[in-house]
Design an enzyme around this catalytic site. Sequence first.
Site, PDB file in Angstrom:
ATOM      1  N   GLY A 112       0.821  -1.211   0.000  1.00  0.00           N
ATOM      2  CA  GLY A 112       0.000   0.000   0.000  1.00  0.00           C
ATOM      3  C   GLY A 112       0.852   1.258   0.000  1.00  0.00           C
ATOM      4  O   GLY A 112       2.017   1.220  -0.379  1.00  0.00           O
ATOM      5  N   LEU A 141       0.501   3.678  -2.031  1.00  0.00           N
ATOM      6  CA  LEU A 141       0.885   3.534  -3.430  1.00  0.00           C
ATOM      7  C   LEU A 141       1.381   4.844  -4.031  1.00  0.00           C
ATOM      8  O   LEU A 141       0.829   5.910  -3.789  1.00  0.00           O
ATOM      9  CB  LEU A 141      -0.314   3.027  -4.244  1.00  0.00           C
ATOM     10  CG  LEU A 141      -0.895   1.688  -3.764  1.00  0.00           C
ATOM     11  CD1 LEU A 141      -2.082   1.290  -4.645  1.00  0.00           C
ATOM     12  CD2 LEU A 141       0.153   0.584  -3.761  1.00  0.00           C
ATOM     13  N   HIS A 153       4.457   2.002  -7.951  1.00  0.00           N
ATOM     14  CA  HIS A 153       3.486   0.894  -7.887  1.00  0.00           C
ATOM     15  C   HIS A 153       2.536   0.951  -9.091  1.00  0.00           C
ATOM     16  O   HIS A 153       2.204  -0.071  -9.688  1.00  0.00           O
ATOM     17  CB  HIS A 153       2.619   1.007  -6.628  1.00  0.00           C
ATOM     18  CG  HIS A 153       3.360   0.888  -5.346  1.00  0.00           C
ATOM     19  ND1 HIS A 153       3.512   1.937  -4.482  1.00  0.00           N
ATOM     20  CD2 HIS A 153       3.974  -0.176  -4.761  1.00  0.00           C
ATOM     21  CE1 HIS A 153       4.181   1.544  -3.416  1.00  0.00           C
ATOM     22  NE2 HIS A 153       4.481   0.270  -3.561  1.00  0.00           N
ATOM     23  N   GLY A 185       9.007  -4.422  -8.407  1.00  0.00           N
ATOM     24  CA  GLY A 185       9.832  -3.289  -8.819  1.00  0.00           C
ATOM     25  C   GLY A 185      11.313  -3.600  -8.615  1.00  0.00           C
ATOM     26  O   GLY A 185      11.680  -4.233  -7.619  1.00  0.00           O
ATOM     27  N   ASP A 209      13.749  -2.695  -5.273  1.00  0.00           N
ATOM     28  CA  ASP A 209      14.135  -3.696  -4.270  1.00  0.00           C
ATOM     29  C   ASP A 209      14.862  -4.816  -5.015  1.00  0.00           C
ATOM     30  O   ASP A 209      14.324  -5.903  -5.209  1.00  0.00           O
ATOM     31  CB  ASP A 209      12.887  -4.230  -3.569  1.00  0.00           C
ATOM     32  CG  ASP A 209      12.186  -3.143  -2.786  1.00  0.00           C
ATOM     33  OD1 ASP A 209      12.679  -2.771  -1.724  1.00  0.00           O
ATOM     34  OD2 ASP A 209      11.148  -2.633  -3.276  1.00  0.00           O
ATOM     35  N   SER A 244       9.531   5.875  -3.240  1.00  0.00           N
ATOM     36  CA  SER A 244       9.417   4.909  -2.150  1.00  0.00           C
ATOM     37  C   SER A 244       8.293   5.388  -1.241  1.00  0.00           C
ATOM     38  O   SER A 244       8.122   6.606  -1.050  1.00  0.00           O
ATOM     39  CB  SER A 244      10.728   4.872  -1.365  1.00  0.00           C
ATOM     40  OG  SER A 244      10.519   4.324  -0.081  1.00  0.00           O
TER      41      SER A 244
HETATM   42  O1  PAF Z   1       8.037  -4.806  -1.936  1.00  0.00           O
HETATM   43  C1  PAF Z   1       7.065  -4.833  -1.147  1.00  0.00           C
HETATM   44  O2  PAF Z   1       6.230  -3.932  -1.095  1.00  0.00           O
HETATM   45  C2  PAF Z   1       6.932  -6.007  -0.179  1.00  0.00           C
HETATM   46  O3  PAF Z   1       8.169  -6.457   0.253  1.00  0.00           O
HETATM   47  C3  PAF Z   1       6.084  -7.154  -0.764  1.00  0.00           C
HETATM   48  C4  PAF Z   1       6.745  -7.775  -1.969  1.00  0.00           C
HETATM   49  C5  PAF Z   1       4.700  -6.652  -1.119  1.00  0.00           C
HETATM   50  C6  PAF Z   1       5.920  -8.244   0.295  1.00  0.00           C
HETATM   51  O4  PAF Z   1       5.331  -7.769   1.454  1.00  0.00           O
END
Ligand code: PAF
Length: 295
Positions: A43, A45, A49, A159, A162, A197
């Site tokens: 979330g 977002l 995202h 994404g 990470d 982020s």
């Molecule tokens: O990257 C993220 O937002 C989280 O690590 C994920 C992949 C949704 C898992 O909780």
Amino acid sequence: MQSNATLRAISKLSVTAAVDETYRLVKAQQRAGKRVGLVPTMGALHAGHLSLVERCRRECDYTVVSIFVNPKQFAPHEDFSKYPRSLEDDLAKLAPLGVDMVFAPTVEDMYPAGFDSYVDAGNLAVPWEGEFRPGHFRGVLTVVLKLFQIVPADLAYFGRKDYQQSLLVRRMVADLNLPMKIVVCPIVRDSDGLALSSRNVFLIAEQRRQALSLSRGLQLAHQRFGDGERSGVKLRELIRQTIAGEPGVEIEYAAVVDPETLVELPRIEKTAVALVAARVGSTRLIDNELLGKDE
Ligand code: PAF
């Protein structure tokens, strides 16, 4: 305040926390010949995202977005309780994009009393993020595997910001023979270069300016690599010094590593990834840059 059009779009969005129902709905879509895509999120977002959602919409017939702030991936000293949560705003952003379903479970839905099984994240989880966030990837892979079971999509979108997470998810999918294709999408940046982020909301104006040293260091390394520099050590030091030159930023790691093994490369033969993590005030940020490698 949402506009009437957004409220109408939200009311058409199927939002559910029900694990069994979600599984049944997804399976029914697949039986009807639809290609299902999943975008897992926590979330809060942002445009990063939404770029995953848009790609999923382009490539799949049925798009599911999960929203779940996963307590198992936060260490006790980390920011689980203060992690931004904004379900209403998130739904308002997703509805106009034509998302078909939002799976937004509670902690109890995901981890009912007695829950006690975890994914062992293996060696790729040991360095970098693993060193500074012990247990983080065990929590990430556990929730991602559960999400893949509940939403047995054909494709799942992550994404590249990470980087280590996306590598570990790909590793898990290959190792455990999960019938899912992982799509890793480019980093989305603000116009000044800051990687988007959910944690950026915690940065006050001065910290936000200081945080730009991460993307600046990576960008300089990228340019120097383009000019022919192949010493991983020199590129790492360039990044380090750029970040260290900004008071208020506390570097956790800067490294130039092999894209598949995450082992540091004193010399880059073909391709590499530069990884950085730093604290700006109490906010922890990560970023990375591909060197000699396409998305
Ligand atoms: O990257 C993220 O937002 C989280 O690590 C994920 C992949 C949704 C898992 O909780």
